[in-house]
Design a protein around this motif. Structure first.
Motif, PDB file in Angstrom:
ATOM      1  N   LYS A 187       0.635  -1.259   0.389  1.00 24.02           N
ATOM      2  CA  LYS A 187       0.717  -0.293   0.370  1.00 24.02           C
ATOM      3  C   LYS A 187       1.012   1.436   0.173  1.00 24.02           C
ATOM      4  O   LYS A 187       0.738   2.062  -1.295  1.00 24.02           O
ATOM      5  N   GLY A 188       1.648   1.216   0.871  1.00 26.62           N
ATOM      6  CA  GLY A 188       2.610   2.612   0.835  1.00 26.62           C
ATOM      7  C   GLY A 188       3.476   2.700  -0.177  1.00 26.62           C
ATOM      8  O   GLY A 188       3.589   4.262  -0.768  1.00 26.62           O
ATOM      9  N   GLU A 189       4.292   1.720  -1.298  1.00 31.89           N
ATOM     10  CA  GLU A 189       4.404   2.314  -2.304  1.00 31.89           C
ATOM     11  C   GLU A 189       3.773   2.131  -3.173  1.00 31.89           C
ATOM     12  O   GLU A 189       4.276   3.303  -4.132  1.00 31.89           O
ATOM     13  N   ALA A 190       2.740   1.791  -3.651  1.00 30.68           N
ATOM     14  CA  ALA A 190       2.088   2.170  -4.678  1.00 30.68           C
ATOM     15  C   ALA A 190       1.220   3.504  -4.269  1.00 30.68           C
ATOM     16  O   ALA A 190       1.271   4.150  -5.121  1.00 30.68           O
ATOM     17  N   ARG A 191       0.977   3.788  -3.718  1.00 29.74           N
ATOM     18  CA  ARG A 191       0.590   5.078  -2.858  1.00 29.74           C
ATOM     19  C   ARG A 191       1.790   6.747  -3.288  1.00 29.74           C
ATOM     20  O   ARG A 191       1.582   6.742  -3.473  1.00 29.74           O
ATOM     21  N   ALA A 192       3.137   6.429  -2.769  1.00 28.67           N
ATOM     22  CA  ALA A 192       4.351   6.776  -3.190  1.00 28.67           C
ATOM     23  C   ALA A 192       4.353   6.948  -4.878  1.00 28.67           C
ATOM     24  O   ALA A 192       4.550   8.557  -5.267  1.00 28.67           O
ATOM     25  N   LYS A 193       4.095   6.210  -5.581  1.00 27.88           N
ATOM     26  CA  LYS A 193       3.821   6.203  -6.789  1.00 27.88           C
ATOM     27  C   LYS A 193       2.865   6.693  -7.754  1.00 27.88           C
ATOM     28  O   LYS A 193       2.805   7.332  -8.987  1.00 27.88           O
ATOM     29  N   LEU A 194       1.787   6.894  -6.409  1.00 24.68           N
ATOM     30  CA  LEU A 194       0.335   7.938  -7.178  1.00 24.68           C
ATOM     31  C   LEU A 194       0.407   8.744  -6.683  1.00 24.68           C
ATOM     32  O   LEU A 194      -0.422   9.709  -7.400  1.00 24.68           O
ATOM     33  N   GLY A 195       1.424   9.455  -5.908  1.00 21.81           N
ATOM     34  CA  GLY A 195       1.072  10.643  -4.844  1.00 21.81           C
ATOM     35  C   GLY A 195       0.465  11.299  -4.286  1.00 21.81           C
ATOM     36  O   GLY A 195      -0.116  11.740  -3.882  1.00 21.81           O
ATOM     37  N   LEU A 196      -0.396   9.429  -3.031  1.00 19.70           N
ATOM     38  CA  LEU A 196      -0.976  10.037  -2.656  1.00 19.70           C
ATOM     39  C   LEU A 196      -0.486   9.977  -1.024  1.00 19.70           C
ATOM     40  O   LEU A 196       1.196   9.111  -0.944  1.00 19.70           O
ATOM     41  N   PRO A 197      -0.914  10.755   0.067  1.00 25.02           N
ATOM     42  CA  PRO A 197      -1.192  10.738   1.142  1.00 25.02           C
ATOM     43  C   PRO A 197      -0.941   9.575   1.737  1.00 25.02           C
ATOM     44  O   PRO A 197      -1.730   8.238   1.459  1.00 25.02           O
ATOM     45  N   GLU A 198      -0.068   9.149   2.647  1.00 29.75           N
ATOM     46  CA  GLU A 198       0.246   7.793   2.970  1.00 29.75           C
ATOM     47  C   GLU A 198      -0.705   7.851   4.555  1.00 29.75           C
ATOM     48  O   GLU A 198      -0.694   6.489   4.827  1.00 29.75           O
ATOM     49  N   ASP A 199      -0.758   9.035   5.521  1.00 24.90           N
ATOM     50  CA  ASP A 199      -2.076   8.442   6.105  1.00 24.90           C
ATOM     51  C   ASP A 199      -3.072   9.118   6.485  1.00 24.90           C
ATOM     52  O   ASP A 199      -4.275   8.977   7.401  1.00 24.90           O
ATOM     53  N   ARG A 200      -4.150   8.855   5.650  1.00 23.68           N
ATOM     54  CA  ARG A 200      -4.844   8.710   5.267  1.00 23.68           C
ATOM     55  C   ARG A 200      -6.290   7.950   4.541  1.00 23.68           C
ATOM     56  O   ARG A 200      -5.749   7.516   3.582  1.00 23.68           O
ATOM     57  N   THR A 201      -7.284   7.916   5.188  1.00 24.98           N
ATOM     58  CA  THR A 201      -8.142   6.361   4.361  1.00 24.98           C
ATOM     59  C   THR A 201      -8.370   7.109   3.483  1.00 24.98           C
ATOM     60  O   THR A 201      -8.907   8.266   3.379  1.00 24.98           O
ATOM     61  N   MET A 202      -8.496   5.672   1.854  1.00 24.60           N
ATOM     62  CA  MET A 202      -8.984   5.943   0.949  1.00 24.60           C
ATOM     63  C   MET A 202     -10.128   5.013   0.733  1.00 24.60           C
ATOM     64  O   MET A 202      -9.101   3.706   0.836  1.00 24.60           O
TER      65      MET A 202
END
Length: 367
Positions: A187-202
């Motif tokens: 999950k963290g790697e995917a959010r980093a690639k997409l430029g999404l925050p790590e600490d927010r419910t999605m």
């Protein structure tokens, strides 16, 4: 000795039928010829191996050639067989002529009950692809009985109780077949690639491509029900003009990296399309299933089976109030995502191909 070909019929509405066949084709032995019949051959442009392509006329919506022919009643054993339709005559004639010339070892039908009956009448052994839905009518049952076997591209635990035991005994279950091949990420790697925050419910909403799109108004209510959650919507939505936009609700439109968003999400809301279900299972995410309308209640039936297994939360229609959204999301978060994940099988396409090859060999063995 030269092998008889495997013949495939692919229904041209939607890409799911073609993608499923191509996933199976990748594992068919190279020495087994393949013939594919479809009204949309371009869907097979990226097929993984050589095949003889037969373009069928598109008969959907074509008119009868006289009012009297149009008014003739449909026999109970069939579903869509209007009289006097030139395109239908050419369509079925092309299939019949291809079967006559190719003399296939097996005809795999994805999907059509009428074509299963045609195959039996032409003395060609057929396998039909199983789909969920209210299919206990005489037309569907006749199509199943006309086949030598059925192939179900899902886990046997998802089978409906209404499917007759005598037919279940003749059905091969591949496990959940997903045609998506993109690699899964943490999950963290995917959010980093997409430029999404790590600490927010999605929450990822996969909007359906059928019809006019997923209704946007219910999603605005969802955004209000969980204002701290980031709502991401992949695919087309339908607006009626009265919706209010919210900062935590973002439309992505059509995207070619859906797997990254699946991996980045905390939960997923989607319909009960075959590949969609198995994409979510492959990513092992809590799943709120809201089916789309399909013939024979296909998606509703599948969603009910997912709920029965504890693999998804099911709502027949989109929640219309903040409390109902909160209940649905709370139920979804309480799911064990491992149950849904267990319904996916990375090896399903290979198993299907291996089983088809076994049937083609067994049926033509001469003692």
């Amino acid at each position: 000795m030269n092998k008889r070909p495997l013949a495939f019929f692919a229904h041209h509405q939607g890409r799911g039928h073609a993608n499923r066949i191509m996933a199976i084709l990748e594992h068919i032995p190279d020495d087994r010829p393949v013939t594919i019949m479809t009204a949309a051959p371009s869907q097979f442009d990226n097929r993984p191996r050589d095949a003889t392509m037969v373009k069928l006329p598109n008969m959907i919506g074509a008119p009868s050639r006289s009012p009297a022919l149009h008014d003739q009643p449909t026999p109970e054993v069939m579903h869509c067989v209007p009289l006097g339709v030139e395109e239908m005559r050419q369509h079925m004639g092309s299939i019949a002529e291809t079967l006559r010339k190719a003399d296939p070892a097996l005809f795999v039908i994805d999907v059509s009950a009428e074509i299963a009956l045609l195959s039996r009448i032409m003395s060609v052994p057929a396998v039909t692809i199983r789909m969920h839905g209210d299919r206990e009518d005489v037309g569907h049952v006749a199509g199943y009985e006309a086949c030598v076997a059925m192939l179900a591209p899902f886990d046997e635990r998802m089978e409906q109780a209404s499917y007759p035991p005598r037919l279940r005994e003749r059905t091969f279950y591949t496990g959940g077949l997903c045609t998506t091949r993109a690699p899964l990420l943490e999950k963290g790697e995917a959010r980093a690639k997409l430029g999404l925050p790590e600490d927010r419910t999605m929450t990822l909403v996969i909007a359906g491509g059928g019809g006019s799109g997923t209704p946007y108004a219910p999603l605005t209510v969802a955004a209000r029900a969980e204002p701290e959650t980031q709502w991401l919507v992949a695919g087309p939505v339908h607006r009626e003009g009265h919706e209010t936009d919210f900062g935590n609700l973002q439309e992505l439109g059509w995207i070619d990296n859906l797997t990254y968003y699946l991996c980045a999400a905390d939960r997923v809301i989607a319909s009960a399309g075959d590949n969609t279900v198995h994409e979510i299972a492959r990513a092992a995410k809590p799943f709120l299933c809201i089916p789309e309308w399909r013939y024979f209640d296909e998606q509703q039936a599948k969603a009910r089976e997912l709920e029965r297994l504890g693999a998804a939360t099911y709502r027949e229609t989109w929640p219309a109030s903040i409390p109902e959204w909160q209940r649905a999301l709370s139920e979804t978060d309480a799911l064990d995502a491992g149950v849904l994940a267990s319904l996916h099988d990375d090896d399903a396409a290979r198993k299907a191909a291996h089983w088809l090859e076994e049937q083609a060999t067994r049926l033509w063995a001469v003692s």
